[in-house]
Design a protein around this motif. Sequence first.
Motif, PDB file in Angstrom:
ATOM      1  N   ALA A 105      82.878  23.732  32.085  1.00  0.00           N
ATOM      2  CA  ALA A 105      82.670  24.265  30.739  1.00  0.00           C
ATOM      3  C   ALA A 105      83.704  25.323  30.376  1.00  0.00           C
ATOM      4  CB  ALA A 105      81.266  24.853  30.617  1.00  0.00           C
ATOM      5  N   TRP A 106      84.491  25.776  31.359  1.00  0.00           N
ATOM      6  CA  TRP A 106      85.444  26.875  31.128  1.00  0.00           C
ATOM      7  C   TRP A 106      86.867  26.383  31.339  1.00  0.00           C
ATOM      8  CZ3 TRP A 106      81.531  28.746  29.156  1.00  0.00           C
ATOM      9  CH2 TRP A 106      80.312  28.873  29.828  1.00  0.00           C
ATOM     10  N   THR A 107      87.785  26.839  30.531  1.00  0.00           N
ATOM     11  CA  THR A 107      89.156  26.342  30.596  1.00  0.00           C
ATOM     12  C   THR A 107      89.837  26.667  31.917  1.00  0.00           C
ATOM     13  OG1 THR A 107      89.999  28.362  29.539  1.00  0.00           O
ATOM     14  CG2 THR A 107      89.429  26.510  28.098  1.00  0.00           C
ATOM     15  N   THR A 108      89.388  27.706  32.613  1.00  0.00           N
ATOM     16  CA  THR A 108      89.975  28.050  33.906  1.00  0.00           C
ATOM     17  C   THR A 108      89.030  27.722  35.060  1.00  0.00           C
ATOM     18  OG1 THR A 108      89.147  30.320  33.757  1.00  0.00           O
ATOM     19  CG2 THR A 108      91.356  29.908  32.901  1.00  0.00           C
ATOM     20  N   GLY A 109      87.957  26.991  34.771  1.00  0.00           N
ATOM     21  CA  GLY A 109      86.949  26.730  35.793  1.00  0.00           C
ATOM     22  C   GLY A 109      87.452  25.967  36.996  1.00  0.00           C
ATOM     23  N   GLU A 110      88.408  25.055  36.773  1.00  0.00           N
ATOM     24  CA  GLU A 110      88.916  24.265  37.896  1.00  0.00           C
ATOM     25  C   GLU A 110      89.733  25.109  38.863  1.00  0.00           C
ATOM     26  OE1 GLU A 110      92.151  24.372  34.898  1.00  0.00           O
ATOM     27  OE2 GLU A 110      89.960  24.158  34.844  1.00  0.00           O
ATOM     28  N   ARG A 111      90.082  26.321  38.466  1.00  0.00           N
ATOM     29  CA  ARG A 111      90.860  27.191  39.352  1.00  0.00           C
ATOM     30  C   ARG A 111      90.002  28.228  40.069  1.00  0.00           C
ATOM     31  NH1 ARG A 111      95.332  27.892  34.740  1.00  0.00           N
ATOM     32  NH2 ARG A 111      93.592  26.983  33.585  1.00  0.00           N
TER      33      ARG A 111
ATOM     34  N   SER B  71      85.529  25.525  27.059  1.00  0.00           N
ATOM     35  CA  SER B  71      85.997  24.177  26.741  1.00  0.00           C
ATOM     36  C   SER B  71      85.142  23.634  25.592  1.00  0.00           C
ATOM     37  CB  SER B  71      85.877  23.275  27.971  1.00  0.00           C
ATOM     38  OG  SER B  71      86.638  23.789  29.045  1.00  0.00           O
ATOM     39  N   PRO B  72      85.706  23.445  24.408  1.00  0.00           N
ATOM     40  CA  PRO B  72      84.888  23.210  23.211  1.00  0.00           C
ATOM     41  C   PRO B  72      84.057  21.943  23.237  1.00  0.00           C
ATOM     42  CG  PRO B  72      87.225  22.857  22.763  1.00  0.00           C
ATOM     43  CD  PRO B  72      87.141  23.493  24.113  1.00  0.00           C
ATOM     44  N   ASP B  73      84.495  20.928  23.977  1.00  0.00           N
ATOM     45  CA  ASP B  73      83.779  19.652  23.948  1.00  0.00           C
ATOM     46  C   ASP B  73      82.876  19.435  25.156  1.00  0.00           C
ATOM     47  OD1 ASP B  73      84.972  18.916  21.530  1.00  0.00           O
ATOM     48  OD2 ASP B  73      86.770  18.212  22.588  1.00  0.00           O
ATOM     49  N   HIS B  74      82.757  20.431  26.020  1.00  0.00           N
ATOM     50  CA  HIS B  74      81.920  20.253  27.202  1.00  0.00           C
ATOM     51  C   HIS B  74      80.443  20.224  26.777  1.00  0.00           C
ATOM     52  CE1 HIS B  74      80.072  20.958  31.133  1.00  0.00           C
ATOM     53  NE2 HIS B  74      81.227  20.590  31.656  1.00  0.00           N
ATOM     54  N   PRO B  75      79.659  19.252  27.269  1.00  0.00           N
ATOM     55  CA  PRO B  75      78.267  19.110  26.806  1.00  0.00           C
ATOM     56  C   PRO B  75      77.383  20.311  27.099  1.00  0.00           C
ATOM     57  CG  PRO B  75      78.703  17.669  28.692  1.00  0.00           C
ATOM     58  CD  PRO B  75      80.030  18.175  28.219  1.00  0.00           C
TER      59      PRO B  75
ATOM     60  N   PHE C 146      80.852  31.989  33.950  1.00  0.00           N
ATOM     61  CA  PHE C 146      81.661  32.386  32.800  1.00  0.00           C
ATOM     62  C   PHE C 146      82.434  33.680  33.057  1.00  0.00           C
ATOM     63  CE2 PHE C 146      82.064  34.571  28.626  1.00  0.00           C
ATOM     64  CZ  PHE C 146      82.961  33.691  28.041  1.00  0.00           C
ATOM     65  N   THR C 147      81.768  34.676  33.649  1.00  0.00           N
ATOM     66  CA  THR C 147      82.460  35.934  33.940  1.00  0.00           C
ATOM     67  C   THR C 147      83.628  35.692  34.886  1.00  0.00           C
ATOM     68  OG1 THR C 147      80.441  37.215  33.611  1.00  0.00           O
ATOM     69  CG2 THR C 147      82.201  38.260  34.877  1.00  0.00           C
ATOM     70  N   ALA C 148      83.391  34.903  35.924  1.00  0.00           N
ATOM     71  CA  ALA C 148      84.468  34.585  36.869  1.00  0.00           C
ATOM     72  C   ALA C 148      85.619  33.880  36.157  1.00  0.00           C
ATOM     73  CB  ALA C 148      83.922  33.710  37.999  1.00  0.00           C
TER      74      ALA C 148
ATOM     75  N   PHE D 236      80.898  33.874  22.462  1.00  0.00           N
ATOM     76  CA  PHE D 236      81.846  34.078  23.553  1.00  0.00           C
ATOM     77  C   PHE D 236      83.012  33.102  23.516  1.00  0.00           C
ATOM     78  CE2 PHE D 236      78.188  36.178  25.765  1.00  0.00           C
ATOM     79  CZ  PHE D 236      78.790  37.409  25.920  1.00  0.00           C
ATOM     80  N   SER D 237      82.891  32.007  22.782  1.00  0.00           N
ATOM     81  CA  SER D 237      84.007  31.073  22.674  1.00  0.00           C
ATOM     82  C   SER D 237      85.230  31.740  22.053  1.00  0.00           C
ATOM     83  CB  SER D 237      83.602  29.847  21.864  1.00  0.00           C
ATOM     84  OG  SER D 237      83.253  30.216  20.543  1.00  0.00           O
ATOM     85  N   ALA D 238      85.035  32.860  21.350  1.00  0.00           N
ATOM     86  CA  ALA D 238      86.154  33.600  20.766  1.00  0.00           C
ATOM     87  C   ALA D 238      87.142  34.067  21.823  1.00  0.00           C
ATOM     88  CB  ALA D 238      85.637  34.802  19.976  1.00  0.00           C
ATOM     89  N   LEU D 239      86.687  34.196  23.065  1.00  0.00           N
ATOM     90  CA  LEU D 239      87.561  34.675  24.142  1.00  0.00           C
ATOM     91  C   LEU D 239      88.534  33.610  24.622  1.00  0.00           C
ATOM     92  CD1 LEU D 239      85.000  36.718  26.276  1.00  0.00           C
ATOM     93  CD2 LEU D 239      86.587  37.574  24.542  1.00  0.00           C
ATOM     94  N   GLY D 240      88.325  32.359  24.242  1.00  0.00           N
ATOM     95  CA  GLY D 240      89.268  31.312  24.584  1.00  0.00           C
ATOM     96  C   GLY D 240      89.092  30.692  25.947  1.00  0.00           C
ATOM     97  N   ARG D 241      88.011  30.989  26.647  1.00  0.00           N
ATOM     98  CA  ARG D 241      87.781  30.401  27.967  1.00  0.00           C
ATOM     99  C   ARG D 241      86.713  29.300  27.941  1.00  0.00           C
ATOM    100  NH1 ARG D 241      90.449  33.479  32.013  1.00  0.00           N
ATOM    101  NH2 ARG D 241      92.305  34.190  30.895  1.00  0.00           N
TER     102      ARG D 241
END
Length: 290
Positions: free
Chosen positions: A116-122, A37-41, A90-92, A30-35
């Motif tokens: 863990a998600w690039t848009t998670g803070e929003r 965060s690659p370094d999140h534990p 993740f879906t959200a 699912f990281s292929a979708l770009g959402r």
Amino acid sequence: MATSTSRDHLLGMLTREFERVYLEVCARGFSALGRTSPDHPVVRDDAWQHHPAWPPSYEAYGRYRVLDTLRKARSLRPERVLEIATGGGFTAACLYEEGREVVANDLQPTRELFGAWTTGERLRWESGDFFALDPERLGTFDLVLACEVIEHVAHGDRMLAHLRRFLRPGGTLMLTTPNGAYFRSKLPTHSQVEDFTALESQQFKPDADGHLFLYTAEELERLCRAAGFTQVDVELSVTPFLSGHAGVRLLPSRPALGRVYLALDTWVRRLGPAARERLCTQMLITARVP
């Protein structure tokens, strides 16, 4: 397979090039979708996010289910979205776009996982039992999403009636749930349950072990209409050529065969309604309010 595609753009391609996106996610997770965060534990070593998985397999089935949900949800172009029982969110996170508000709810304290998600803070977080959510406080939405939830709830009719309160006129409720008429299903369906109250102590448990009973397409459509929904549509998907059920998992599973299994899955689903009802393991339901 085009590896030069901008990763975040794959989400935008779901409605017009679903097969291409699915094969990319099978190849890279699912990281292929770009959402992601690659370094999140939480997700650094997560197989669903970073490892390949090809049909026929449970992992390939899971990828299809999530992507199909995102495909349908994004095609509706909602401005406000409420997802209940969001899990890790993740879906959200994949549904968030500039100008779109996404409210995520879960019974478990999973807000910290949104990092863990690039848009998670929003994402806007609402914790607790979704039955305790109040539209007077949260407002109404264009889309309410409940993925793999209703089979964990003793009183599905009450759940539908409650979620309807959060929808604007013309808004859509989207449910995903296993198909109770699937030939491999061993659980009773809704019409076979005699005492729903007796199941209350077992509800809201996670994963497949928490399934109380399942629904057939007919049963769930009837409940949706009784709750005041109109334009109820049921899509049945995922045959053993993707899931690997009924021994199909023993067939070779590798990238070169991904399109072949997708083609076989499509062929089976075109055999007609009776075949889909028995051979598809997954349901996606959309139901609108007038």
